[in-house]
Design an enzyme around this catalytic site. Structure first.
Site, short mmCIF file in Angstrom:
data_model
loop_
_atom_site.label_atom_id
_atom_site.label_comp_id
_atom_site.label_asym_id
_atom_site.label_seq_id
_atom_site.Cartn_x
_atom_site.Cartn_y
_atom_site.Cartn_z
N LEU A 1 -2.73 84.52 34.48
CA LEU A 1 -2.63 84.53 35.93
C LEU A 1 -2.48 85.99 36.33
O LEU A 1 -1.51 86.65 35.97
CB LEU A 1 -1.41 83.72 36.39
CG LEU A 1 -1.61 82.21 36.47
CD1 LEU A 1 -0.26 81.50 36.55
CD2 LEU A 1 -2.46 81.84 37.67
N SER A 2 -3.44 86.50 37.06
CA SER A 2 -3.50 87.93 37.35
C SER A 2 -2.32 88.39 38.21
O SER A 2 -1.68 87.58 38.91
CB SER A 2 -4.82 88.27 38.05
OG SER A 2 -5.91 87.91 37.25
#
Length: 384
Positions: free
Chosen positions: A92-93
């Site tokens: 998850l950036s």
């Protein structure tokens, strides 16, 4: 972790984004979308933490506080969601980067969007929140991730399609063209099929290789796309491309092995900017894109180690008297290449990262400084 605890974590992230001025003023919808679709709603039950030697699992059921801590460490921190062969393969950036890239996309309601690299489905969800029902199609090569993302998108009540496909050499699933293409994994060169997939005047936002993300606008004649660097970012690499060059000291040691240098000389240079100046680091990334640069300090100052992941390496050792000993080995003189690129950056007036851009055509791609007709550096074309 209970709902109340996550509510507090979300509020803390929102406040931290505010404090860092990471919420894009030109796209207030991004903040609204992230509030409606928090990142924990798209996180798997197992995350991964680096313990200094390896990635270890953090299970929500076993350690809910630790799990939440991995998700809400900071606005510039990604959360690793998948590890393969001991290395991260999905994440998850970082919230600040996601917000910046969505701002760069200039997404409007009604736009048709191709989200390349679904992962857990968070960016596809944010785009669907803005663009509207049935306006987002997302592609993912990992069938397990695609299934996970479909479930999370459905749970959020969003109408967005997820297709298992390799986006590197195909057009938009379902055919036609899109208004916006948003990539969530790093590519060194843009597949021309991406440009063909976007209508003239449309936007392509993608992470560029090891450092930086770029926003391209497709020309009115559809024969090129060009645009500016938007900021710094580090993303997972394209799984279908060559393996990314490792960045740690172990990789440098593996390249050098026990080899003695076959070139030695002294330089009069202060290496401190290599450790402190990210505009210089970005300029070096542009000029020598396959080189990995590492730095460290001792009592004599900043030292640097350079390698290309293959057979060439260089070490720059501060001597404490304003000089640096340069040792090099392998078929390429990487230390000389870095020094020459540094000199060129100085001669250009020390441009910052936002002074660079990229142009893509069917036959060539290049990075440029100040304008597409200014100083340029070639980008290797992707393999067919």
């Amino acid at each position: 972790m209970g709902g109340e605890g996550l509510v507090g974590r979300r509020a803390g992230l929102d406040a931290a984004m505010e404090d860092e001025r990471a919420w894009p003023a030109g796209s207030p919808w991004v903040r609204e979308a992230m509030a409606a679709l928090p990142r924990d709603a798209f996180a798997p039950e197992r995350l991964w933490r680096w313990d200094g030697r390896a990635y270890v699992p953090v299970e929500r059921a076993v350690d809910p506080e630790g799990w939440a801590g991995e998700l809400f460490t900071g606005v510039h921190d990604a959360a690793v969601t998948q590890v393969r062969g001991g290395l991260p393969s999905s994440s998850l950036s970082a919230p600040a980067v996601v917000a910046d890239m969505l701002d760069s996309l200039r997404l409007e309601p009604g736009h048709r969007v191709w989200d390349v690299g679904t992962g857990q489905g968070w960016t596809a969800a944010l785009a669907a929140w803005r663009a509207g029902p049935g306006r987002v199609v997302s592609t993912e090569v990992d069938e397990g991730l695609a299934d996970f993302a479909r479930a999370r998108l459905a749970a959020a009540g969003l109408d967005a399609e997820v297709v298992v496909a390799d986006a590197s050499g195909t057009g938009v699933p379902g055919g036609g063209q899109v208004d916006r293409l948003h990539a969530t994994y790093a590519v060194e060169a843009v597949p021309w099929t991406w440009v063909e997939a976007v209508r003239p005047g449309g936007r392509i936002v993608y992470p560029w290789g090891r450092l930086g993300h770029v926003a391209l606008t497709v020309a009115e004649d559809g024969k090129s796309a060009t645009g500016w660097v938007q900021g710094l970012a580090q993303f997972m690499a394209d799984r279908r491309g060559p393996a990314p060059t490792p960045a740690g000291h172990a990789a440098y040691t593996a390249v050098r092995g026990t080899a003695e240098p076959d070139s030695e000389r002294l330089l009069k240079r202060n290496l401190a900017p290599l450790d402190e100046n990210w505009d210089l680091r970005f300029a070096l990334r542009v000029a020598v894109p396959d080189v990995v640069l590492l730095t460290g300090r001792d009592e004599d100052g900043v030292n640097a180690w350079v390698h290309d992941g293959d057979r060439s390496w260089a070490a720059l050792a501060a001597r404490g008297d304003g000089t640096v000993a340069l040792y090099q080995g392998g078929p390429r003189r990487l230390g000389d290449a870095v020094a020459a690129a540094w000199d060129e950056w100085e001669e250009l007036g020390r441009p910052d990262r936002y002074d660079y851009g990229i142009t893509v055509t069917p036959d060539a791609q290049w990075a440029w400084q100040c304008s597409p007709n200014g100083p340029r550096w070639p980008i290797a074309q992707p393999a067919p």
